[in-house]
Design a protein around this motif. Structure first.
Motif, mmCIF file in Angstrom:
data_model
loop_
_atom_site.group_PDB
_atom_site.id
_atom_site.type_symbol
_atom_site.label_atom_id
_atom_site.label_comp_id
_atom_site.label_asym_id
_atom_site.label_seq_id
_atom_site.Cartn_x
_atom_site.Cartn_y
_atom_site.Cartn_z
ATOM 1 N N ARG A 56 -5.079 13.374 -4.385
ATOM 2 C CA ARG A 56 -5.626 13.541 -3.031
ATOM 3 C C ARG A 56 -4.930 12.616 -2.027
ATOM 4 N NH1 ARG A 56 -10.432 12.285 -4.112
ATOM 5 N NH2 ARG A 56 -10.428 10.170 -3.283
ATOM 6 N N GLU A 57 -4.608 11.394 -2.455
ATOM 7 C CA GLU A 57 -4.000 10.407 -1.559
ATOM 8 C C GLU A 57 -2.471 10.431 -1.591
ATOM 9 O OE1 GLU A 57 -5.663 8.736 0.637
ATOM 10 O OE2 GLU A 57 -7.635 9.342 -0.081
ATOM 11 N N GLY A 58 -1.884 11.350 -2.361
ATOM 12 C CA GLY A 58 -0.424 11.457 -2.415
ATOM 13 C C GLY A 58 0.246 10.332 -3.183
ATOM 14 N N ILE A 59 -0.473 9.709 -4.105
ATOM 15 C CA ILE A 59 0.086 8.621 -4.913
ATOM 16 C C ILE A 59 0.856 9.241 -6.077
ATOM 17 C CG2 ILE A 59 -0.465 6.627 -6.349
ATOM 18 C CD1 ILE A 59 -3.022 6.299 -4.587
ATOM 19 N N ALA A 60 2.111 8.825 -6.243
ATOM 20 C CA ALA A 60 2.978 9.448 -7.243
ATOM 21 C C ALA A 60 3.814 8.408 -7.987
ATOM 22 C CB ALA A 60 3.904 10.453 -6.551
ATOM 23 N N ASP A 61 4.417 8.847 -9.088
ATOM 24 C CA ASP A 61 5.329 7.989 -9.854
ATOM 25 C C ASP A 61 6.392 7.435 -8.907
ATOM 26 O OD1 ASP A 61 3.908 8.750 -12.073
ATOM 27 O OD2 ASP A 61 5.568 9.748 -13.079
ATOM 28 N N GLY A 62 6.715 6.162 -9.066
ATOM 29 C CA GLY A 62 7.729 5.512 -8.243
ATOM 30 C C GLY A 62 7.180 4.853 -6.998
ATOM 31 N N ASP A 63 5.954 5.215 -6.577
ATOM 32 C CA ASP A 63 5.357 4.569 -5.405
ATOM 33 C C ASP A 63 5.102 3.097 -5.698
ATOM 34 O OD1 ASP A 63 5.397 6.927 -3.978
ATOM 35 O OD2 ASP A 63 3.247 7.329 -4.184
ATOM 36 N N LEU A 64 5.003 2.301 -4.648
ATOM 37 C CA LEU A 64 4.816 0.859 -4.753
ATOM 38 C C LEU A 64 3.357 0.492 -4.524
ATOM 39 C CD1 LEU A 64 6.205 -1.993 -4.913
ATOM 40 C CD2 LEU A 64 6.293 -1.904 -2.418
ATOM 41 N N LEU A 65 2.816 -0.395 -5.366
ATOM 42 C CA LEU A 65 1.491 -0.966 -5.151
ATOM 43 C C LEU A 65 1.673 -2.414 -4.733
ATOM 44 C CD1 LEU A 65 -0.674 0.360 -8.131
ATOM 45 C CD2 LEU A 65 -0.255 1.396 -5.894
ATOM 46 N N ARG A 66 0.945 -2.808 -3.675
ATOM 47 C CA ARG A 66 1.020 -4.186 -3.193
ATOM 48 C C ARG A 66 -0.363 -4.816 -3.268
ATOM 49 N NH1 ARG A 66 4.066 -2.752 2.146
ATOM 50 N NH2 ARG A 66 1.934 -2.955 2.842
ATOM 51 N N HIS A 67 -0.397 -5.996 -3.844
ATOM 52 C CA HIS A 67 -1.618 -6.802 -3.928
ATOM 53 C C HIS A 67 -1.178 -8.192 -4.391
ATOM 54 C CE1 HIS A 67 -5.357 -8.434 -5.639
ATOM 55 N NE2 HIS A 67 -5.930 -7.733 -4.680
ATOM 56 N N PRO A 68 -1.878 -9.259 -3.984
ATOM 57 C CA PRO A 68 -1.501 -10.601 -4.433
ATOM 58 C C PRO A 68 -1.431 -10.760 -5.957
ATOM 59 C CG PRO A 68 -3.033 -10.761 -2.602
ATOM 60 C CD PRO A 68 -2.957 -9.295 -2.967
ATOM 61 N N ALA A 69 -2.279 -10.073 -6.708
ATOM 62 C CA ALA A 69 -2.225 -10.180 -8.173
ATOM 63 C C ALA A 69 -0.932 -9.593 -8.714
ATOM 64 C CB ALA A 69 -3.427 -9.479 -8.803
ATOM 65 N N ILE A 70 -0.387 -8.596 -8.025
ATOM 66 C CA ILE A 70 0.870 -7.977 -8.463
ATOM 67 C C ILE A 70 2.048 -8.820 -8.018
ATOM 68 C CG2 ILE A 70 2.368 -5.954 -8.197
ATOM 69 C CD1 ILE A 70 -0.230 -4.271 -7.963
ATOM 70 N N SER A 71 2.089 -9.213 -6.749
ATOM 71 C CA SER A 71 3.222 -10.005 -6.265
ATOM 72 C C SER A 71 3.246 -11.377 -6.919
ATOM 73 C CB SER A 71 3.196 -10.134 -4.744
ATOM 74 O OG SER A 71 2.026 -10.787 -4.312
#
Length: 187
Positions: A151-166
């Motif tokens: 629904r939100e257009g999230i797909a393989d290869g997209d980037l997720l950003r959050h302090p826990a990830i960075s």
């Protein structure tokens, strides 16, 4: 004199029993997977942002970054807002396997590499013991309500950003597609 020692010992035993009972009461009030109650973690103050081809999507998340939190996950959770999820943070990139036993909600499981890029998106069937795996080592897994990724257009290869990830990304990681500098582990 011996009567006084027995009286003191009795009082001390009673006090110890009360302290033990109170401690047990408060300990067992914390929901856990073992007692069939949903674990609800505090909502992280920073939103998780998915950078998609059609724009950024923001989610409020709970962060499961201990073994006990990852094991309990969203088990026994009956409902969750469409803009809410749980981010599983592992100590290192590794093979991970998930299942949906004791999870009544259908979920999207989004498997993410150390660089914050989505490696795979899988669907989880409620109450299933089928193993769900991305087929490659990952560092993070984001669980959302089923259908949210599509629904939100999230797909393989997209980037997720959050302090826990960075904060978990190591030196030499590629910069994000927004021109940010590479993420550096502060340890």
């Amino acid at each position: 004199m011996s009567h006084r020692n027995w009286l003191t010992a009795g009082v001390l035993c009673t006090v110890a029993a009360v302290i033990f009972a109170a401690g047990a009461f408060f300990y067992f009030q914390v929901p856990s997977a073992a007692d069939g109650r949903a674990m609800i973690l505090p909502v992280d103050p920073a939103p998780l942002v998915a950078v998609t081809k059609s724009g950024e999507r923001s989610f409020s998340i709970e962060v499961a970054d201990t073994e006990a939190e990852r094991e309990a996950g969203l088990m026994f959770r009956e409902e969750m807002a469409g803009d809410h999820g749980m981010l599983f943070v592992f100590e290192q990139t590794r093979d991970v396997d998930f299942w949906m036993k004791n999870t009544p909600m259908p979920l999207d499981l989004i498997f993410v590499g150390q660089d914050g890029r989505i490696r795979a998106i899988k669907q989880g069937e409620p109450q299933s013991e089928a193993v769900i795996s991305p087929g490659e080592p990952v560092r993070f897994v984001l669980e959302l309500k089923a259908g949210t990724a599509a629904r939100e257009g999230i797909a393989d290869g997209d980037l997720l950003r959050h302090p826990a990830i960075s904060g978990a990304s190591g030196p030499g990681m590629p910069p994000s597609d927004k021109g940010d500098s590479p993420n550096v582990n502060s340890n």
